[in-house]
Design an enzyme around this catalytic site. Structure first.
Site: not given
Ligand code: F6R
Length: 615
Positions: A2, A27, A75, A101-102, A488, A492, A495, A511, A610
């Site tokens: 949010c 957000r 969100w 937000n929360g 990673e 990527k 997502e 395995h 985010k």
């Molecule tokens: C993946 C991504 C998330 C963040 C995770 C932690 O691309 O962006 O997996 O890495 O939500 O977020 P931060 O780093 O802001 O604590």
């Protein structure tokens, strides 16, 4: 999780808020809403969908726009994303209007109590409960809005950044914060409220970042009054000069923020080590670290806590620290760590990694570690974020705003910081030879140009993306330092393209996951020159003999894997400890281009946000 925006001043609030919501859309983006007040009429408009949907609806439904307003991009936590659950929310009388937000965790019991007192609810949200609680307190206690907010917030359990106004007070917005970020922009006779400073950066460079358990009463043309929610003390607010500029939060000619951020890596990695790494002189100097070096060198172990991509950076650090510094390292998902009664002692150092500096689970893990007496070091990107304040010391990554929801430059800059910390400690502890130390310093300084080189593979990667864009599954394999890079890479792809992908240590494949391999399965193997090269070559053979399609990340000039793989993506050679900084680049580009080809919303993939400020 949010985004919230507010404005009070002399200009029309609507364009400021709408623009702000567009900037905060990273957000959360399942619904959006706005409330505008011209002193006589509150106009409220909200809708499921994106800020652009809201804009279209406002154009049709709102006439008088006023110079006070609040807006929200959501969100969903409580209640599905629909028009009714979107913010802002009115109180029952229609006098109070709130954005939030929360999460209010005890909203259920408060709601019951309010229903007993005759309140009705139109949405499923915790936010509507909060605004009615404030209304009830205001009525029962016969207090002003600010006081009612304070009393209410002392009754709720949870996290919040809120902004609200009262129909009877056309010159006032009240805001408060606990666990979710809230910045107040200070202009000339005007004030802005937002989850981060991006919505008001063209209007002012001065901002107050509220601390947890602080609230502020913002009155048109007056000073902002900040107080602690728990007590009645006024707090002298610290007005910070913002380092942000407009260019940093715009796409700068790229189709997506994610592509811009991938391409920014050479320059932001340089920003990360600028002034901290003086390779010629053999010096690494990190302000936040120098006073605490003995905490690290005397530590029994280092525990790294993080989530998602930041957790992957932590895994890379495990290799670097154990390799170079010879300190045992454990890397923990913050969300698991905080709930499993972990053994933490005063001899432990905890490193918390977070791009946003607001991730609720990471924050909770930090609080737990502090309670147990550990020294906690933060690695954050967002300056002034909650985690950067909650930790004993730390280092900023200086990657600039990361707006694409999929993390890219945050990852490589986190690794850059972690590498510098490891090298500095290794030097002090004497666990690295002088020649190795100097080699790594010089090579780290050359990483930006190597990342630049890796980015030049883009045309080749676009062709590979075209071939595999219809695949239903992907496997990513790597060993040693590049096992976290495989994780990673898979994250990527998942997502932003919604293709199922899994990352594995290459040797683990036999395995179990090897059963998945057939001619339909693309397998991305990080097969660069390293200690594991021969072993990875054997793993590639195993995949080939089961007809899997190999896409290999190889070191420039490689001939062996090139012969065996179906497709290759080249990266420049670098010492093994630094390889994640270059091998991750082609994987970011591959995910990006597949997602674009599939027509995905790359910067705002479904269901994500985010900054994850809820558990
Ligand atoms: C993946 C991504 C998330 C963040 C995770 C932690 O691309 O962006 O997996 O890495 O939500 O977020 P931060 O780093 O802001 O604590």
């Amino acid at each position: 999780m949010c985004g919230i925006v507010g404005y009070i001043g002399n200009r029309e609030a609507y364009p400021v808020i709408l623009n702000g919501l567009k900037r905060l859309e990273y957000r959360g983006y399942d619904s959006a809403g706005i409330a505008l007040y011209d002193g006589s009429d509150i106009q409220l408009c909200k809708t499921q969908g994106k800020v652009s949907d809201l804009e279209a609806k406002v154009e049709k439904s709102i006439t008088s726009k006023g110079s006070l307003g609040i807006g929200h991009t959501r969100w969903a936590t409580h209640g599905v994303p629909n028009d009714v659950n979107s913010h802002p929310h009115y109180s029952n009388s229609g006098d109070l209007v709130i954005i939030h937000n929360g999460i209010i965790e005890n909203y259920g019991s408060i709601k019951k109590e309010l229903i007993n007192r005759g309140y009705t609810f139109t949405s499923d949200t915790d936010t509507e409960v909060l605004v009615n609680l404030i209304e009830e307190i205001k009525k029962q206690e016969d207090v002003k809005l600010g006081k009612a907010v304070q009393i209410a917030l002392n009754q709720v359990v949870g996290a919040y950044a809120i902004a609200l106004f009262d129909r009877n007070k056309p010159d006032e917005i009240v805001v408060a914060k606990l666990g979710s970020p809230l910045a107040i922009g200070i202009g000339e006779d005007e004030f802005f409220v937002a989850s981060d400073a991006s919505p008001f950066i063209e209007f002012t460079n001065n901002a107050i970042y509220l601390k947890d358990e602080e609230m502020a009463i913002i009155r048109r043309g007056r000073e902002v009054k900040v107080r602690n929610i728990k007590g009645d003390k006024l707090v002298a607010p610290y007005i910070q000069e913002l380092q942000l500029n407009l260019e940093q939060i715009e796409k700068g000619g790229y189709d997506h923020f994610m592509l811009k951020e991938i391409n920014e890596q050479p320059s932001v990695i340089k920003d990360t080590y600028r002034g901290r790494l003086l390779a010629d002189q053999g010096i690494i100097k990190l302000g936040g670290l120098e006073d605490y070096i003995s905490k690290f060198t005397n530590a029994d172990r280092i525990i790294i806590v993080a989530c998602g991509t930041s957790w992957h950076a932590g895994l890379v650090a495990e290799y670097i620290f154990e390799d170079l510094v010879r300190i045992p390292v454990e890397v923990e998902y913050a969300s698991e760590f905080r709930y499993r009664n972990p053994i933490i002692t005063e001899k432990d150092v905890v490193i918390a990694i977070s791009q946003s500096g607001e991730t609720a689970d990471t924050l909770a893990a930090i609080k737990l570690a502090k309670e147990k007496g550990a020294f906690v070091y933060g690695i954050c990107n967002v300056v002034g974020s909650t985690i950067s304040r909650e930790t004993h010391s730390g280092t900023y990554t200086h990657a600039g705003p990361e707006i694409g929801v999929a993390s890219t430059k945050a990852f490589t800059t986190q690794i850059t910081v972690l590498t510098m910390i490891a090298l500095r400690l290794a030097k002090v502890k004497g666990t690295v030879s002088q020649s190795d130390y100097m080699l790594h310093l010089r090579e780290l300084e050359m990483i930006p140009s190597k990342v630049e080189k890796a980015l030049q593979e883009e045309d080749n990667i676009i062709q590979i993306a075209e071939i595999f864009k219809a695949a239903k599954n992907f496997l990513y394999l790597g060993r040693g330092y590049n096992f976290p890079v495989a994780l990673e890479g898979a994250l990527k792809l998942k997502e932003i393209s919604y293709i199922h992908a899994e990352g594995y240590p290459a040797a683990e494949m036999k395995h179990g996951p090897i059963a998945l391999i057939d001619e339909q399965m693309p397998v991305v193997v990080i097969a660069i020159n390293s200690n594991h090269y021969e072993k990875v070559v054997s793993n590639i053979q195993e995949i080939k003999s089961r007809k899997g399609k190999i896409i290999a990340v190889v070191t420039e000039g490689d001939t062996v894997v090139k012969e065996m793989a179906d497709y290759i993506m080249e990266v420049p050679a670098t010492p093994e400890a630094l390889t994640p900084l270059v091998t991750t680049i082609p994987l970011q580009l591959l995910s990006y281009h597949i997602a674009v080809m599939l027509g995905r919303d790359v910067d705002q993939p479904r269901n994500l946000a985010k900054s994850v400020t809820v558990e």
